[in-house]
Design an enzyme around this catalytic site. Structure first.
Site, PDB file in Angstrom:
ATOM      1  N   HIS A 104     -46.235  71.485 -20.398  1.00 38.61           N
ATOM      2  CA  HIS A 104     -45.255  71.780 -19.357  1.00 38.61           C
ATOM      3  C   HIS A 104     -45.990  72.267 -18.111  1.00 38.61           C
ATOM      4  O   HIS A 104     -47.173  72.615 -18.165  1.00 38.61           O
ATOM      5  CB  HIS A 104     -44.276  72.841 -19.845  1.00 38.61           C
ATOM      6  CG  HIS A 104     -43.345  72.359 -20.902  1.00 38.61           C
ATOM      7  ND1 HIS A 104     -42.132  72.968 -21.151  1.00 38.61           N
ATOM      8  CD2 HIS A 104     -43.424  71.320 -21.781  1.00 38.61           C
ATOM      9  CE1 HIS A 104     -41.516  72.339 -22.127  1.00 38.61           C
ATOM     10  NE2 HIS A 104     -42.278  71.345 -22.529  1.00 38.61           N
TER      11      HIS A 104
ATOM     12  N   GLU B  41     -45.784  75.043 -16.342  1.00 41.01           N
ATOM     13  CA  GLU B  41     -46.272  76.415 -16.421  1.00 41.01           C
ATOM     14  C   GLU B  41     -47.509  76.500 -17.305  1.00 41.01           C
ATOM     15  O   GLU B  41     -48.461  77.221 -17.002  1.00 41.01           O
ATOM     16  CB  GLU B  41     -45.175  77.352 -16.958  1.00 41.01           C
ATOM     17  CG  GLU B  41     -43.955  77.446 -16.060  1.00 41.01           C
ATOM     18  CD  GLU B  41     -42.895  76.384 -16.335  1.00 41.01           C
ATOM     19  OE1 GLU B  41     -41.746  76.577 -15.896  1.00 41.01           O
ATOM     20  OE2 GLU B  41     -43.201  75.353 -16.985  1.00 41.01           O
TER      21      GLU B  41
ATOM     22  N   SER C  29     -36.289  76.704 -13.549  1.00 37.06           N
ATOM     23  CA  SER C  29     -36.201  77.831 -14.473  1.00 37.06           C
ATOM     24  C   SER C  29     -36.983  77.509 -15.748  1.00 37.06           C
ATOM     25  O   SER C  29     -36.816  76.437 -16.319  1.00 37.06           O
ATOM     26  CB  SER C  29     -34.736  78.118 -14.804  1.00 37.06           C
ATOM     27  OG  SER C  29     -34.628  79.210 -15.686  1.00 37.06           O
TER      28      SER C  29
ATOM     29  N   CYS D  84     -38.305  76.986 -19.439  1.00 35.83           N
ATOM     30  CA  CYS D  84     -37.704  76.800 -20.756  1.00 35.83           C
ATOM     31  C   CYS D  84     -38.113  77.973 -21.655  1.00 35.83           C
ATOM     32  O   CYS D  84     -38.875  78.849 -21.252  1.00 35.83           O
ATOM     33  CB  CYS D  84     -38.166  75.468 -21.352  1.00 35.83           C
ATOM     34  SG  CYS D  84     -39.924  75.450 -21.802  1.00 35.83           S
TER      35      CYS D  84
ATOM     36  N   CYS E  45     -41.985  78.156 -22.176  1.00 30.43           N
ATOM     37  CA  CYS E  45     -42.719  78.711 -21.033  1.00 30.43           C
ATOM     38  C   CYS E  45     -42.339  80.172 -20.777  1.00 30.43           C
ATOM     39  O   CYS E  45     -43.171  80.963 -20.337  1.00 30.43           O
ATOM     40  CB  CYS E  45     -42.497  77.845 -19.800  1.00 30.43           C
ATOM     41  SG  CYS E  45     -43.202  76.177 -20.029  1.00 30.43           S
TER      42      CYS E  45
END
Length: 152
Positions: free
Chosen positions: A59, A61, A84, A86, A89
């Site tokens: 991901h 992040e 935002s 998940c 993360c």
């Protein structure tokens, strides 16, 4: 660390937006992130590479976190993300004590940022129209890929 200046949040978000655009240009999911140090130094940046690398854990992040390399401590750092985070993360933020998350938008996906706030992480929700547009367009064109990304 509390009370981040909105102009600074927008400047840092611009780095994550560049990453999201790069991911989209590569045929991936347009989510970007950046990790900034307490002194404002860019430690790492990255974008969602699940499609490009065939790695479900990559991901945005996570990519930014990995790019930052090993830090003695993550206290005082800020994770900036176009969407935002998940649960995966959000767990990374909690696990390593990242103190602030700047969120580009939570309209298309309301991840774990409320949970993070409940656990003392400062959340700065920018509600950026470009972030919303990028995700809305992507989800409209790629609903199956999006649902795969969020575990649906």
């Amino acid at each position: 660390m509390r009370g981040m200046d909105q102009a600074q949040a927008h400047r840092w978000l611009a780095t994550a937006v560049e990453e999201a655009r790069a991911g989209l240009a590569e045929g991936g999911i347009p989510i970007g992130a950046a990790l900034y140090g307490a002194d404002g130094t860019l430690l790492g940046r990255g974008h969602n590479r699940r499609v490009q690398d065939g790695d479900p854990s990559l991901h945005a992040e996570t990519a930014a976190f990995r790019a930052a390399g090993r830090q003695r401590s993550y206290r005082g750092t800020t994770m900036v993300t176009t969407l935002s985070p998940c649960w995966y993360c959000s767990g990374l933020v909690r696990q390593f004590g990242i103190g602030r998350v700047v969120v580009g938008e939570a309209t298309t996906f309301h991840g774990g940022h409320d949970w993070l706030a409940e656990h003392g992480v400062e959340i700065v929700l920018v509600d950026d129209p470009e972030c919303v547009r990028m995700m809305t367009d992507f989800i409209g064109k790629n609903p199956e890929l999006w649902n795969e990304d969020i575990g649906e």
